[in-house]
Design an enzyme around this catalytic site. Structure first.
Site, PDB file in Angstrom:
ATOM      1  N   HIS A  81     -14.474 -13.148  16.188  1.00  0.00           N
ATOM      2  CA  HIS A  81     -14.569 -11.873  16.641  1.00  0.00           C
ATOM      3  C   HIS A  81     -15.607 -11.872  17.623  1.00  0.00           C
ATOM      4  O   HIS A  81     -16.914 -12.470  17.616  1.00  0.00           O
ATOM      5  CB  HIS A  81     -15.277 -11.052  15.384  1.00  0.00           C
ATOM      6  CG  HIS A  81     -15.309  -9.574  15.681  1.00  0.00           C
ATOM      7  ND1 HIS A  81     -14.685  -8.956  16.524  1.00  0.00           N
ATOM      8  CD2 HIS A  81     -16.463  -8.818  15.379  1.00  0.00           C
ATOM      9  CE1 HIS A  81     -15.139  -7.742  16.683  1.00  0.00           C
ATOM     10  NE2 HIS A  81     -16.336  -7.588  16.076  1.00  0.00           N
ATOM     11  N   ASP A 114      -9.048 -12.574  18.210  1.00  0.00           N
ATOM     12  CA  ASP A 114      -9.930 -11.751  17.554  1.00  0.00           C
ATOM     13  C   ASP A 114      -9.325 -10.926  16.440  1.00  0.00           C
ATOM     14  O   ASP A 114      -8.400 -10.229  16.663  1.00  0.00           O
ATOM     15  CB  ASP A 114     -10.727 -10.853  18.573  1.00  0.00           C
ATOM     16  CG  ASP A 114     -11.909 -10.034  18.114  1.00  0.00           C
ATOM     17  OD1 ASP A 114     -11.913  -9.649  16.986  1.00  0.00           O
ATOM     18  OD2 ASP A 114     -12.839  -9.976  18.841  1.00  0.00           O
ATOM     19  N   SER A 126     -17.780  -4.738  19.961  1.00  0.00           N
ATOM     20  CA  SER A 126     -17.254  -3.986  18.891  1.00  0.00           C
ATOM     21  C   SER A 126     -17.145  -2.594  18.838  1.00  0.00           C
ATOM     22  O   SER A 126     -16.787  -2.269  19.866  1.00  0.00           O
ATOM     23  CB  SER A 126     -17.686  -4.738  17.582  1.00  0.00           C
ATOM     24  OG  SER A 126     -16.639  -4.345  16.440  1.00  0.00           O
TER      25      SER A 126
END
Length: 541
Positions: free
Chosen positions: A510, A480, A262
């Site tokens: 995610h 995602d 991320s």
């Protein structure tokens, strides 16, 4: 959707899209018994690995290429580059118990200001578990960043370490708290009482009075962060990338081996740009789009969460458009009149939006969303509020974690774009078109997140170009919600031809590694352990 800021604002954001921080991963893990463990099952792919490894140590052998910014900075003194880390038994915290005897902790000294390397220093908290292989089998240290900004690697790596057991055969696994985070001079900009009070601020204001309160709340948060003093101007992602290179040198590695998730992908991309000759084996998973800009990131996240919500609604046998319309109507009702909960607090529109969002990080948590929505439709906000609290790092006693404070300080120091209220209002119709559920929230967030921030931002978009670096594996997940899939290709392109190598997983949730695809896991493991990079465009389904 940024996980942080205890109140709703960061609940949905990752600095308007700059990568979901680790708090969201933790909350989702609690809900799903392990976001990273996923479920077993077969996976397929349509590509083959490149049989030629970059080099035995992970990156091509080359001399480091300095960027103009690097050459303008003075070298670090030997007191920093030659420091010896005093590894010892890790201690627990009020919220996290001490890890087992396999783990060691230490503090690295880094300059507060890299332009003044002989000046004041700060301490950066590190944690490691040593390689089980030893001897010639050991490659080096593998550094992790799980997202944020604001996530604590010291707390999270032990929790997620079972997922990386294979990698531990040849690497020391190393986590760290970036500057301004948790044990590394973490920030607290608000008290718990102030944080809970701010939950009543309407984050999608409809009147002039609500707008005024919304912007005042943003100003007040920034004023609270000023308590950090000079540190507030030295918690940027660029400085965190320089910290990682200092870690590499002190840990004794010629090249940096790294897994970023991320926001950690942005951090990894910036490292590759600053230190292309030191790139070893880098994996970027759940990729932040480095080209989108603040408003584009917000649009991307609205689109990604709406996509995930549509998939949830389909799984329930509902038409996505009709189901979204019903949820949007529920949120509108909560905007006018919050729901009671069993604990005495109220569920308002912003908290409900957060509670919905957190369940979209993993398909395994969709049943919790069903329970939350059913409860709200019956007039009880308890379940959705509990979901929002897990996302916002609020414990049953009413204590809030500080990850959101660090997140906002880092992201607002990075980004210089500050949309006005007038500019935001002009874009709201487009945001609502992208997502009837999340659009209004994401749109307003662009105006409030860094409003009246005490220090100026540094860039419109980060520079991640690294044309002379060794290949970097960029992993995107088509389902995602927080870092939409399109960002992976853009990161690969920005890194440069032959550097960014994209791996796609047709999945949900995610991130991709450790989420249930044996194809993804084996491809990443082969790259990290053997140096074999897959062909660009490989797909795991």
């Amino acid at each position: 959707m940024a996980p942080q800021e205890p109140r709703a604002r960061a609940q949905l954001r990752t600095r308007t899209g700059r990568g979901v921080h680790a708090l969201a991963l933790t909350a989702a893990a609690v809900l799903t018994a392990g976001l990273f463990t996923g479920c077993s099952g077969s996976s397929g792919d349509d590509g083959r690995d490149d049989p030629k490894p970059p080099s035995s140590s992970g990156g091509a052998t080359r001399s480091a290429t300095a960027t103009p910014r690097d050459t303008a900075l003075p070298p670090l003194p030997s007191s920093l580059t030659g420091q010896r880390l005093d590894w010892g038994r890790c201690k627990g915290s009020a919220s996290t118990p001490a890890p087992g005897s396999d783990w060691q902790c230490a503090t690295l000294k880094a300059p507060l200001d890299y332009a003044k390397p002989g000046g004041p220093t700060i301490g950066l908290a590190l944690i490691r578990t040593k390689s089980r292989g030893g001897g010639a089998e050991r490659i080096g240290s593998l550094l992790f960043n799980f997202g944020g900004p604001g996530g604590s690697g010291v707390d999270l790596l032990p929790a997620f370490a079972p997922q990386y057991a294979k990698l531990r055969e040849r690497y020391d696994l190393v986590g760290f708290d970036p500057r301004g985070v948790a044990a590394s001079h973490g920030m607290r900009c608000r008290s718990d009482k102030e944080t809970q009070a701010a939950e009543s601020v309407d984050l999608t204001p409809d009147t002039a009075a609500e707008e005024k309160a919304y912007l005042k709340d943003a100003t007040d948060f920034g004023k609270g962060c000023r308590k950090a003093g000079d540190l507030l101007g030295h918690v940027s992602t660029v400085e965190a990338a320089r910290d990682m290179d200092l870690m590499r040198e002190v840990l004794g590695d010629d090249e940096l081996h790294y897994m970023g998730v991320s926001y950690g992908t942005e951090l990894g991309g910036i490292y590759a740009h600053l230190f292309p000759g030191k790139v070893g084996r880098l994996v970027l998973d759940a990729v932040v789009d480095p080209t989108a800009g603040r408003v584009g990131q917000a649009e991307n996240q609205a689109r990604g969460f709406q996509r995930a919500l549509d998939n949830y609604l389909k799984s329930r046998g509902k038409d996505p458009a009709e189901g979204s319309k019903e949820i949007a109507a529920l949120l509108k009702k909560l905007d006018a009149k919050p729901l009671p909960t069993s604990g005495g607090r109220e569920l308002n529109e912003s908290l409900a939006t957060t509670g919905i969002a957190v369940t979209l990080y993993s398909q395994n948590s969709w049943p919790a969303l069903t329970r939350g929505l059913q409860g709200a439709e019956k007039g009880d906000g308890t379940a959705l509020l509990a979901l929002a609290d897990s996302y916002n790092d609020r414990d049953p006693s009413g204590h809030y974690g500080t990850a959101s404070h660090s997140q906002r300080a880092i992201s607002c120091l990075d980004d210089k774009v500050r949309p006005t209220v007038a500019q935001t209002k002009a874009r709201l119709a487009k945001f609502r078109e992208i997502s009837p559920v999340f659009g209004q929230y994401m749109g307003w967030d662009t105006a409030g997140w860094c409003h009246d921030w005490p220090v100026p931002g540094q860039w419109d978009d980060p520079d991640v170009s690294a044309p002379s670096a060794a290949p970097v594996l960029v992993v995107g997940n088509t389902g995602d919600p927080a870092t939409p899939y399109e960002g992976a290709r853009r990161m690969a392109d920005e890194l440069g031809k032959g550097v960014g190598v994209e791996l796609t997983w047709k999945g949900e949730g995610h991130g991709a590694y450790g989420s249930g695809s044996s194809c993804v896991d084996s491809t990443v493991n082969t790259y990290l352990l053997e140096g074999r990079i897959p062909r660009d465009g490989k797909v795991c389904s």
